[in-house]
Design a protein around this motif. Structure first.
Motif, short mmCIF file in Angstrom:
data_model
loop_
_atom_site.label_atom_id
_atom_site.label_comp_id
_atom_site.label_asym_id
_atom_site.label_seq_id
_atom_site.Cartn_x
_atom_site.Cartn_y
_atom_site.Cartn_z
N UNK A 190 0.80 -1.23 0.00
CA UNK A 190 0.00 0.00 0.00
C UNK A 190 0.83 1.28 0.00
N UNK A 191 2.09 1.21 0.39
CA UNK A 191 2.93 2.41 0.49
C UNK A 191 3.88 2.49 -0.71
N UNK A 192 3.72 3.48 -1.59
CA UNK A 192 4.60 3.61 -2.77
C UNK A 192 6.07 3.78 -2.40
N UNK A 193 6.36 4.34 -1.20
CA UNK A 193 7.74 4.54 -0.78
C UNK A 193 8.46 3.22 -0.51
N UNK A 194 7.68 2.16 -0.32
CA UNK A 194 8.27 0.85 -0.03
C UNK A 194 8.34 -0.04 -1.26
N UNK A 195 8.06 0.52 -2.43
CA UNK A 195 8.14 -0.27 -3.66
C UNK A 195 9.59 -0.29 -4.15
N UNK A 196 10.44 -0.89 -3.33
CA UNK A 196 11.87 -1.03 -3.63
C UNK A 196 12.25 -2.50 -3.55
N UNK A 197 13.40 -2.89 -4.11
CA UNK A 197 13.80 -4.31 -4.09
C UNK A 197 13.83 -4.92 -2.69
N UNK B 144 9.67 -4.67 11.90
CA UNK B 144 8.82 -3.51 12.22
C UNK B 144 9.42 -2.65 13.31
N UNK B 145 10.13 -3.25 14.27
CA UNK B 145 10.69 -2.48 15.37
C UNK B 145 11.99 -1.78 15.00
N UNK B 146 12.74 -2.34 14.04
CA UNK B 146 14.05 -1.79 13.71
C UNK B 146 14.02 -0.92 12.45
N UNK B 147 12.88 -0.87 11.78
CA UNK B 147 12.83 -0.19 10.49
C UNK B 147 11.81 0.95 10.52
N UNK B 148 12.28 2.18 10.34
CA UNK B 148 11.38 3.33 10.42
C UNK B 148 10.37 3.33 9.28
N UNK B 149 10.80 2.96 8.09
CA UNK B 149 9.89 2.96 6.94
C UNK B 149 8.73 2.00 7.14
N UNK B 150 9.04 0.79 7.64
CA UNK B 150 8.00 -0.20 7.88
C UNK B 150 7.07 0.27 8.99
N UNK B 151 7.64 0.83 10.06
CA UNK B 151 6.81 1.33 11.17
C UNK B 151 5.87 2.43 10.70
#
Length: 326
Positions: A66-73, A306-313
């Motif tokens: 759902x998040x376009x910013x996370x559409x990375x390899x 989820x706890x260590x990654x700001x983008x995922x959080x």
């Protein structure tokens, strides 16, 4: 094979002092405990762990989608890893919960082979995807200017496809080894799922060749991905040490933290299971180690990322806010 035909039941015959079981149509999973008292507690515990694992991994997949910013390899591989973790735990835990609820430990031979196939397939995908993710981090840190060109959509899709095909090949090789068995000393499997090595231990025929082939295949499919991970991190570490500032070193290495933690957890628990089964003579210790590897590891992966990654959080909070407000 005759033991796969459902019309056959257990047929016992004596060979010297050895009782063998031929024409087997089902096995019995001994599970975690023979004591009926803790069974309801075990059922609730493992159902809770299963739901946490499935929901956590589904949340990661949905957040990445759902998040376009996370559409990375990196996040593309992560969503596929989450999908593999769902399959990994789903191959064993639901059957165990059903067995506890129905007070039955029976699993058919077809069910046993299916469970083994899915378990090895998803475990292999986990293993190879972790290697692909290590390569992604290697390219990002060691070749940042060429990252977009190298890690394109075609290569990412190809790596996931290869991961699936290689893991499928491994699972079918294990199945073919088990299918060569013609009779068994016993039909009781001292675990809560069908493990090919345990089935080989139950075989009454000489399984030295099968054991060699199985461990050789396991070593190849386990050693090569792990070698790729070690090589990637060797290059990453060499590149990070050349960065002059401490802040730059920390920033570069922090992008690998979550992946490195998952690699250590996955291979650490897997190696622990192997060592305990090789050294210990206690089936209960083997079962406990298997629980950590097959249940706890896939449950912890979403928390690590989820706890260590700001983008995922951030993506998860956005997703949860959207779900709550709708």
């Amino acid at each position: 094979m005759s033991w796969l035909n459902p019309k056959y039941r257990h047929s016992l015959h004596k060979t010297g002092n050895l009782t063998t079981v031929s024409n087997v149509s089902e096995f019995f999973l001994l599970g975690l405990s023979d004591d009926p008292e803790p069974q309801p507690l075990l059922c609730v515990l493992f159902l809770s762990m299963y739901l946490v694992t499935v929901l956590g991994n589904l949340l990661i997949i949905q957040a990445v989608t759902s998040d376009p910013h996370l559409h990375t390899p990196m996040y593309f591989f992560l969503s596929n890893l989450s999908l593999a973790d769902i399959g990994f735990i789903s191959s064993t835990v639901p059957k165990m919960i059903v067995n506890i609820q129905t007070h039955s430990r029976v699993i058919s031979c077809e069910g046993c082979l299916t469970q083994m196939s899915i378990f090895i397939l998803c475990g292999g995908i986990d293993c190879t995807l972790l290697t692909a993710m290590a390569y992604d981090r290697f390219v990002a840190i060691c070749h940042p200017l060429h990252y977009t060109a190298i890690m394109n959509a075609h290569l990412c899709g190809f790596l996931v496809l290869v991961s699936f095909l290689v893991s499928l090949l491994e699972s079918q090789v294990h199945n073919l080894i088990v299918l060569q068995l013609t009779c068994f000393k016993d039909v009781e499997i001292s675990n809560f799922f069908c493990d090919p090595s345990l089935l080989l231990d139950l075989a009454c025929s000489d399984t030295v060749t099968n054991n060699i082939v199985m461990y050789f295949v396991g070593t190849i499919f386990g050693f090569l991905p792990l070698s790729g991970i070690f090589f990637s991190y060797y290059k990453i570490l060499s590149s990070i040490l050349r960065i002059p500032s401490t802040g730059g070193k920390y920033k570069a290495f922090s992008t690998c933290g979550s992946h490195l933690a998952v690699v250590c957890l996955f291979y650490g628990t897997g190696l622990g299971v192997y060592l305990i089964s090789a050294i210990s003579q206690s089936p209960r210790k083997d079962v406990t180690a298997s629980v950590v590897y097959t249940v706890v590891t896939p449950m912890l992966n979403p928390f690590i990322y989820s706890l260590r990654n700001r983008d995922i959080k951030r993506a998860m909070w956005k997703l949860l806010s959207k779900i709550i407000s709708s």
